[in-house]
Design an enzyme around this catalytic site. Sequence first.
Site, PDB file in Angstrom:
ATOM      1  CD  GLU A 162       7.614 -49.382   1.773  1.00  0.00           C
ATOM      2  OE1 GLU A 162       6.788 -49.766   2.543  1.00  0.00           O
ATOM      3  OE2 GLU A 162       9.049 -49.003   1.731  1.00  0.00           O
ATOM      4  CD  GLU A 319      10.200 -45.176  -0.282  1.00  0.00           C
ATOM      5  OE1 GLU A 319      10.114 -45.152   1.041  1.00  0.00           O
ATOM      6  OE2 GLU A 319       9.384 -45.024  -0.746  1.00  0.00           O
TER       7      GLU A 319
HETATM    8  C1  GLA Z   1       8.339 -46.563   2.932  1.00  0.00           C
HETATM    9  C2  GLA Z   1       6.865 -45.433   2.316  1.00  0.00           C
HETATM   10  C3  GLA Z   1       7.172 -44.107   2.068  1.00  0.00           C
HETATM   11  C4  GLA Z   1       7.231 -43.795   3.578  1.00  0.00           C
HETATM   12  C5  GLA Z   1       8.384 -44.418   4.073  1.00  0.00           C
HETATM   13  C6  GLA Z   1       8.614 -43.818   5.228  1.00  0.00           C
HETATM   14  O1  GLA Z   1       9.496 -46.997   2.610  1.00  0.00           O
HETATM   15  O2  GLA Z   1       7.532 -46.472   0.596  1.00  0.00           O
HETATM   16  O3  GLA Z   1       6.253 -44.129   1.274  1.00  0.00           O
HETATM   17  O4  GLA Z   1       6.232 -43.843   3.897  1.00  0.00           O
HETATM   18  O5  GLA Z   1       8.536 -45.465   4.156  1.00  0.00           O
HETATM   19  O6  GLA Z   1       9.613 -43.762   6.181  1.00  0.00           O
END
Ligand code: GLA
Length: 686
Positions: A162, A319
């Site tokens: 991210e 995710e």
């Molecule tokens: C993001 C991150 C993860 C985690 C999630 C939790 O997407 O990439 O490492 O922190 O958020 O919501």
Amino acid sequence: MPHTDLADERLAGLRQRLQGLAYGGDYNPEQWPADTWREDIHLMREAGVNLVTVGVFSWGLLEPRPGVFDFGWLDEVMDLLAEGGVRVDLATPTAAPPSWLAHEHPETLPVDAEGRKIAFGARVHFCPSSPVYRYHAARITERLAERYAGHPALAMWHVGNEYVGFGCHCPVSVAHFRRWLADRYGTVDALNDAWGTAFWGQRYDSFDHIGTPAARNRLVSGPNPGQLLDFARFSDTASLECFIAERDIIRRHTPDLPVTTNFMGSFKHLDYWRWAAAEDVVSLDIYAKPYDPEGQLLAAYNFDLMRSLRGGKPWLMLESATGNNLTGGRNSARPAGQLRVRSLQAVARGADSVMFFQWRASRAGAERFHSAMVPHGGTRTRTWREAVALGHDVARLADLVGGSCDPTDVAMLWDWENWWALEAPDHPSSDLKFTTGILDHYRPLWHANIPVDFAHPHADLSRYRLVIVPNLYLVDDAAADNITAYVRGGGHLLMSYFSGIVDQHDRVRPGGHPGAFRDLLGIDIDELNPLQIGEAYELHHAGHTGTATDWQDIILLNGAEPLATYTDGEQKGQPAATRHRFGTGTATYLGTSPDPETMHRLVLDCATGAGVTPVMDTPDGVEAVHRRAADGTDHLFLLNHTPEEAIVDLDPALSWSVDLLNGHAAVADRLRLPPFGAVVLRHKTH
Ligand code: GLA
């Protein structure tokens, strides 16, 4: 061989290794003793997990001291996963530099616009321009890539995590910004012209005098818009350079494996058109809140954006959350059954995976209350049972992997540079939000089951029946020409207010608003007129009376016809929306922000006029989406996002057979979808 062909080959390799859609999530085994790893793999097999993302934040454990590496635990985890038949999306851990780097090289910590150094203690504490950070990130990436290239578990790479496009203001970033500006403009005079520095005597004599834009509270009045916009572009580039540097190291070691980094969907600070072109596959982290009444709509538009970023190719949902996603405030649990329908929604809209953050809920650390596939209560929990059942559903959809969604008839233009400029300060209204404009136009289409692509303003639009352009404030000449040529050639356009106002440097286009589109729209805007909060006017459109708020362009017709008209206030009798025949197409303009019902009517009026038809009619809250299998066979997803039973009538003329999820070989014309129920129907080939 062109870039994209190679990306396609890498993805074909991934599909081959996974033998179906990917199912799994982020796996952070370093939080647990080795005994738990064995149990994890046993449980992963039970749930049908075939891909896990490993090592995302492991830098401090893999390199506990500078240049001293400890891969022992990761070797063991990789071997166990390989033995268990679970593939790995291996991360470079560079989103979380170790404490020693922050301690020994505090210059790698980023500095915000107010001059404050970001502290060690969370994650993403690095200046993307820092050569010291980049050196260390490259070293750990190289070590990982050389060590695990050829490992039987390794299936793909996940660079960083991210990226946020942190706009860093440290001296290294300032120097980098100056170099970037010198490359972009060549001469400081060209920059002076672009930024309009003649105003307030801001002229620069040398690139060396230029800084990053100061925080508003360190300035007596508004910042320079050109400087702000270029800093947004630069910050995006600085992060992208970090991604590309790691990607290139990885490619030397494993040229056949796909490389990605996880996007945050409709995230402001990175121009994902550029990022998507630099990776092999787009991947998304999506955290639509389970209890948000519009959660499924927000998810859908993020999914459509991801699919659009690489021209409709499958993408990966890397995710999502099995339950709550800890976004602050009150994080309610997910209603029973919703996990399945929300996950399948991603597949319907082009995802080749269903994955979560994270596999096993943490006992410690900031995210210890974030949901997981294996919750704190382990296998006795509802979430675990739903995760296992979902794994079986995902396996039943294996034929879809690599398949596409049908081309859509509607495109909505999406430009990150416009987002940055639109939300910059010192505009007629400070309340204009880029995604609000997008969603106001997307919402009616979603409710009507009309699929939408997002497209860059430079993209070839000729195949779309309808192109929607919400608040395209900043537009360069190439984009203005592209949109104009689209309509001239027979396209249908719906454009909304505050579009075509400035050029690529955020300089007002000459000759009056909407500078780039006056001829196309057949209107002049006498005044840009944001309304005060609470100020509302009545407008009339096709026998319907609605309400206009937020904005009211004072429109002068110059070839266009009124489409909707105000029926009270100073603008009584004047146009709220217009339509102009231009070339062989039509250009509709909406000069206000109507209530949702009126917006629905206007958008559907444009869609119908353009010959766009919905997938089918469904009760509200039931989504109907087509997706094809890799062999081209059509599949219809019917997704009930409501906690009530829903009845859906299928067109008897279309012969559907086999409900892939529920195993029915014959499909009735009338389907009962249970609360949060889903079916995936295969089109009868013969
Ligand atoms: C993001 C991150 C993860 C985690 C999630 C939790 O997407 O990439 O490492 O922190 O958020 O919501």
